[in-house]
Design an enzyme around this catalytic site. Structure first.
Site, short mmCIF file in Angstrom:
data_model
loop_
_atom_site.label_atom_id
_atom_site.label_comp_id
_atom_site.label_asym_id
_atom_site.label_seq_id
_atom_site.Cartn_x
_atom_site.Cartn_y
_atom_site.Cartn_z
N ILE A 152 0.85 -1.19 0.00
CA ILE A 152 0.00 0.00 0.00
C ILE A 152 0.88 1.24 0.00
CG2 ILE A 152 -1.84 1.23 1.23
CD1 ILE A 152 -2.24 -1.47 2.81
N CYS A 153 0.59 2.15 -0.89
CA CYS A 153 1.34 3.41 -0.93
C CYS A 153 0.56 4.44 -0.11
CB CYS A 153 1.48 3.85 -2.38
SG CYS A 153 2.29 5.44 -2.57
N LEU A 154 0.93 4.57 1.15
CA LEU A 154 0.20 5.46 2.06
C LEU A 154 1.25 6.07 2.99
CD1 LEU A 154 -2.65 6.36 3.06
CD2 LEU A 154 -2.61 4.41 4.60
#
Ligand SMILES: [Zn+2]
Ligand SMILES: [Zn+2]
Lengths: 145, 164
Positions: free
Chosen positions: B103-105
């Site tokens: 996840i790109c967070l």
């Protein structure tokens, strides 16, 4: 060999050239270990995602960390008075403050257990709750007073 | 319920990291936010790895779907962020979620703060899904999935802008 090489005498150089190259870590620091190594645990975070034992820090990082420790030590410590307007628990360890317990005040007035927040500030100079940068806030306090 | 009371009695003689995990776990079991459910069996085996089920929110593109997140904690939690990935057969199709579950967070790496918690991370991920307007994979999905480290925290993310 592998013992510490002193870099005092210039004529030692010829010997070094012929023999083992000294590694960077083994060159003895004439000033001895930095002062803070006894106060804080030996792993440092020059930036949040970089952790390194004290002996592997660059000079620049050592200066940065020494400044940071100085700054943290300027943040006031008070004892928790049980005042209901303030947060009742330390959001880092999620344990409630007990009355008279030592807490550190950040410039934004968020409070934490001293050991909890100091651990975090060594990684990042921000308030965990409001993300306010601690150093910038301190600087403005100094300017206005 | 016996597990909960076991944990309550256990929580005195452990490390600060474990103590905090116990507290968070109890809170998640007792008062779970809507659509978030911790898999108590997985945590019972290993306090440092939690599986959490989250439901796609009604009225969003993910309504009716079920996802599972894996949280891995190290002993420096909450100073170190948890490693969070989607696992299982249904990885949400979303511009910030790679098909391997990464996840790109930003709160999972650069913007992590110890004031965040498992619960707030779950809610952020859930709202990230809910605000999505088009189901698609990140543009660099194929290359990333082939070349990335197994640990998403090792990825030097440059964060996609937040306007999904
Ligand atoms: Zn604390
Ligand atoms: Zn604050």
């Amino acid at each position: 060999m592998g013992n510490c090489l002193k870099r005092s005498a210039a004529d030692d150089i010829s010997l070094l050239r012929g023999g083992n190259e000294p590694t960077r870590e083994s060159s003895a620091d004439p000033l001895g270990p930095p002062l803070y190594s006894e106060i804080i645990q030996p792993v440092f975070y020059p930036s949040p995602s970089v952790s390194r034992p004290a002996s592997h820090l660059t000079e620049e990082e050592q200066v940065k960390i020494a400044k940071r420790i100085g700054l943290i030590q300027h943040l006031p410590i008070g004892s928790y008075d049980g005042c209901s307007k303030k947060s009742r628990e330390c959001v880092i360890c999620m344990v409630e403050f007990s009355v008279e317990e030592a807490v550190r005040y950040l410039p934004c007035m968020h409070i934490y257990h001293v050991s909890c927040i100091d651990d975090w500030l060594m990684r990042s100079l921000t308030c965990p709750s409001c993300m306010e940068p601690v150093d910038a806030a301190l600087l403005t306090t100094y300017e206005t007073t | 319920m016996s597990l909960v009371s076991k944990m309550e009695s256990k929580s005195s003689a452990t490390s600060p990291s474990e103590r905090r995990l116990h507290k968070e776990l109890l809170a998640l079991i007792k008062e779970p936010p809507p659509g978030v459910k911790v898999d108590v069996d997985s945590v019972g085996k290993n306090l440092q790895e939690w599986k959490i089920n989250i439901d796609g929110v009604e009225g969003t593109l993910y309504e009716g779907e079920h996802f599972q997140l894996l949280f891995k904690f190290n002993n420096k939690y909450p100073f170190d962020s948890p490693e969070v990935t989607f696992i299982g057969s249904n990885i949400p199709v979303h511009p910030h979620v790679y098909s391997n579950g990464h996840i790109c967070l930003s709160i999972l790496t650069d913007d992590w703060s110890p004031a965040l918690s498992v619960q707030s991370v779950c809610l952020s991920i859930s709202s990230m899904l809910s605000s999505c307007r088009e189901k698609k994979r990140p543009p660099d999905n194929t290359l990333y999935v082939k070349t990335c480290n197994k640990n998403p925290k090792k990825t030097k993310w440059w964060y996609h802008d937040d306007t999904v």
